[in-house]
Design an enzyme around this catalytic site. Structure first.
Site, short mmCIF file in Angstrom:
data_model
loop_
_atom_site.label_atom_id
_atom_site.label_comp_id
_atom_site.label_asym_id
_atom_site.label_seq_id
_atom_site.Cartn_x
_atom_site.Cartn_y
_atom_site.Cartn_z
N ARG A 62 -6.16 6.82 -3.21
CA ARG A 62 -4.75 7.14 -2.97
C ARG A 62 -3.83 6.36 -3.90
O ARG A 62 -2.69 6.78 -4.16
CB ARG A 62 -4.41 6.96 -1.50
N GLU A 99 -15.74 -6.28 6.55
CA GLU A 99 -16.11 -6.73 7.90
C GLU A 99 -17.64 -6.66 8.07
O GLU A 99 -18.26 -7.58 8.56
CB GLU A 99 -15.41 -5.83 8.93
#
Ligand code: AMP
Length: 174
Positions: A62, A99
Site C-alpha cells: 500500500r 510477533e
C-alpha cells in the site's frame, strides 16, 4: 472538515482480519474517494515541498500507492521497498522480528546512494518494525532518511519511539 476527519470517515475497521484480535484498518475506501485521495497527496506534497527530498520510497504494497502518487506530485522518483524475491537485480535486505517469526524487506542495491534524501511512505504505522527495516535499507545504502510518513498511525503501539530519531508524520492517529 479537517483532513484527519475526512480520512477517518473513509477508513473501515475490519475486526479479526487477517487474524483474530487484529482490527484491520481498510484504506480502500480512501483510495476510492477522489477528493480524499487528492487531499492526502496534496497535503503531503505541500508538507515536504521545501525539505530537500530527492526520492520517495514506498513500502510494499500500500506504500506503493501513496508513494507513487506523492512522487508524481513532487516530481521525484519512487524507490521500491519490496518483499523478498521480487526485485530482479542485486538487492540489500533487512530481516526484522514479528510477533511470531521474522520478515524480510529488500531494496535494489543501486536504488539510492550517498547524498540522497529519502522520504519513506507507507499506509499505516503499527509497531514500527516495517518502517524501521525500511530506514535500515535506505541508510545501509549510504542515503539519508529525511522523514517517514503514514496515512494512519496506531499510536498505542508506540511505533514512533522505535523509529526515533527519524521524524514521523501521520495524517490520522488512533
Ligand atoms: P508494523 O511493522 O507493525 O508497523 O506494521 C506496519 C505494516 O503492517 C504496514 O505495512 C501496514 O500496512 C500493516 N498493518 C499493520 N497493522 C495493521 C492494521 N491494524 N491495519 C492495516 N494494516 C496494518
Amino acid at each position: 472538515m479537517s483532513i484527519a476527519d475526512q480520512i477517518k470517515a473513509h477508513i473501515k475497521d475490519v475486526p479479526d482480519f487477517p487474524k483474530e484480535g487484529i482490527i484491520f484498518k481498510d484504506i480502500t475506501p480512501v483510495l476510492e474517494d477522489a477528493a480524499t485521495l487528492k487531499a492526502i497527496i496534496d497535503h503531503l506534497a505541500e508538507h515536504y515541498a521545501d525539505k530537500n527530498i530527492t526520492h520517495i520510497a514506498g513500502i510494499e504494497s500500500r506504500g506503493f500507492i501513496f508513494g507513487t502518487a506523492l512522487a508524481y506530485a513532487m516530481d521525484k522518483g519512487i524507490v521500491l521497498i519490496r518483499k523478498p524475491g521480487k526485485l530482479p537485480r542485486k538487492t540489500h535486505s533487512v530481516t526484522y522480528e514479528l510477533e511470531y517469526g521474522t520478515d524480510t524487506l529488500e531494496i535494489h542495491a543501486d536504488a539510492v546512494k550517498e547524498g540522497d534524501r529519502v522520504l519513506i511512505v507507507d499506509d499505516l504505522l503499527a509497531t514500527g518494525g516495517t518502517a524501521e527495516a525500511a530506514i535500515k535499507l535506505i541508510t545501509g545504502l549510504g542515503a539519508e532518511v529525511a522523514a517517514t510518513c503514514f496515512v494512519i498511525e496506531l499510536s498505542f503501539l508506540n511505533g514512533k519511539d522505535r523509529l526515533s530519531p527519524t521524524t514521523v508524520h501521520s495524517l490520522v492517529t488512533y
